[in-house]
Design a protein around this motif. Structure first.
Motif, PDB file in Angstrom:
ATOM      1  N   UNK A   1     -26.484   4.289  27.640  1.00 24.56           N
ATOM      2  CA  UNK A   1     -27.729   4.649  28.299  1.00 24.56           C
ATOM      3  C   UNK A   1     -27.644   6.117  28.709  1.00 24.56           C
ATOM      4  N   UNK A   2     -28.596   6.927  28.236  1.00 16.95           N
ATOM      5  CA  UNK A   2     -28.734   8.304  28.700  1.00 16.95           C
ATOM      6  C   UNK A   2     -29.814   8.315  29.779  1.00 16.95           C
ATOM      7  N   UNK A   3     -29.581   9.055  30.853  1.00 18.55           N
ATOM      8  CA  UNK A   3     -30.458   9.019  32.020  1.00 18.55           C
ATOM      9  C   UNK A   3     -30.824  10.432  32.462  1.00 18.55           C
ATOM     10  N   UNK A   4     -32.115  10.640  32.757  1.00 17.77           N
ATOM     11  CA  UNK A   4     -32.545  11.837  33.471  1.00 17.77           C
ATOM     12  C   UNK A   4     -32.523  11.519  34.958  1.00 17.77           C
ATOM     13  N   UNK A   5     -31.650  12.181  35.683  1.00 22.41           N
ATOM     14  CA  UNK A   5     -31.601  12.082  37.142  1.00 22.41           C
ATOM     15  C   UNK A   5     -32.300  13.310  37.709  1.00 22.41           C
ATOM     16  N   UNK A   6     -33.455  13.091  38.336  1.00 21.44           N
ATOM     17  CA  UNK A   6     -34.316  14.208  38.714  1.00 21.44           C
ATOM     18  C   UNK A   6     -33.982  14.830  40.066  1.00 21.44           C
ATOM     19  N   UNK A   7     -33.420  14.058  40.977  1.00 21.22           N
ATOM     20  CA  UNK A   7     -33.250  14.546  42.348  1.00 21.22           C
ATOM     21  C   UNK A   7     -31.827  15.010  42.638  1.00 21.22           C
TER      22      UNK A   7
END
Length: 338
Positions: A294-300
């Protein structure tokens, strides 16, 4: 060490140099000959990471804010959803530009400026669907969203029609011809069966089924591959530590057995969460079944990161990511492999 793992180790070493010094990298993802991870940002940067050789390529574009990206091998193009121009933009001939440094794609097509608050992109053949989270009546007690349906031609994106949902929408994903949607500000997942053929006119539509995901607080991203659905939970928007990923194997069977208005229980899913995960606001995700990652964009957290978790269908709990690097303003991802 197997060759793919060695190549990824080279990539991780490269990322460790090119990103912030406090990024700890570990683990590995075995890939095939081509493994390109495309990323958009809210500052206009479009990047591609070649996992096999560690080369980072930046692409000049006309958008200063993008969220939603898709790569097509058929015409060697990537398409982004521009939040600054409120339109779809496609840049072709990417492979001819080579890799590394900053490239300037010369061939571009764009759609009309129809969008207001776009959040995600889902593609089915020649049709490109954009979710838009605009509060149309400016009344928070009557939530709604929109789905803009475009047909891509050689020279343009032609708006076919717009449908309005009865809830706020964020992430969208095609599973065959069915469109699944994350119901924003809720723990729910909705579906429109045979979405493109049933909804050909401008109208308000009713989801065929809406189910809740037990343990999820606020759904944002979702991605499906080879029987497994992965959803992201941003939790409280202001918190940088309460995000989570929910992994549901045999998803279609579990979803079909769940009554409309019911829920998929915690026992039918895996959940990745906790301080070690670095998940605060995971707004966009990509799942690849071939590599079970799983690739994830962590925005915060850290003002933007891309994370990856291996062994997605066999791990859960407060685990550390297997790949981590800084990407300020990160907003969406697309993983292309062959």
């Amino acid at each position: 060490m197997k060759k793919p793992e060695l190549l990824l180790l080279m990539f991780l070493m490269f990322v460790g140099v090119s990103c912030s010094n406090d990024d700890d990298l570990n683990g590995g993802v075995s890939t095939s000959k081509t493994a390109h991870l495309y990323a958009t940002t809210h500052n206009g940067d479009i990047r591609r990471y070649d996992i096999n050789n560690g080369v980072e390529t930046n692409y000049a574009n006309s958008s200063s804010d993008a969220e939603g990206i898709f790569f097509s091998s058929e015409d060697d193009s990537f398409t982004i959803v521009s939040r600054s121009a409120n339109r779809l933009e496609s840049y072709s001939g990417i492979g001819l530009l080579g890799e590394g440094g900053t490239k300037n794609p010369e061939d571009m097509i764009m759609g009309s400026a129809d969008l207001e608050n776009p959040r995600d992109l889902a593609v089915n053949g020649e049709f490109y669907v954009v979710s838009d989270n605009t509060d149309l009546d400016e009344d928070e007690t009557t939530p709604e969203g929109r789905l803009f349906i475009y047909r891509k031609t050689e020279t343009n994106f032609v708006l076919r029609n717009v449908v309005q949902t009865k809830f706020k929408v964020w992430g969208i994903e095609f599973v065959g011809d069915d469109l699944f949607l994350a119901v924003d500000e809720s723990s729910k997942l909705a579906v429109y069966r045979n979405f493109l053929t049933v909804n050909t006119n401008n109208r308000i539509v009713t989801a065929e089924k809406i189910v809740a995901i037990q343990g999820l607080i606020r759904a944002h991203g979702l991605d499906y591959d080879n029987g497994t659905m992965v959803l992201s939970d941003i939790g409280e928007a202001e918190s940088s530590s309460d995000g989570a990923l929910h992994i549901i194997e045999n998803f279609q069977e579990k979803f079909s057995l769940t009554d409309n208005g019911g829920f998929i229980g915690a026992g039918d899913q895996l959940r990745i969460s906790g301080g070690n995960t670095l998940l605060g606001n995971p707004v966009n995700i990509v799942y690849n079944a071939a590599y079970n990652v799983i690739f994830v964009v962590e925005a915060l957290n850290n003002n933007g990161r891309v994370l990856a978790f291996n062994d997605a269908t066999s791990v859960s709990g407060n685990i550390s990511p297997d790949l981590k690097y800084a990407l300020q303003g990160a907003s969406s991802l697309f993983f292309y492999t062959e």
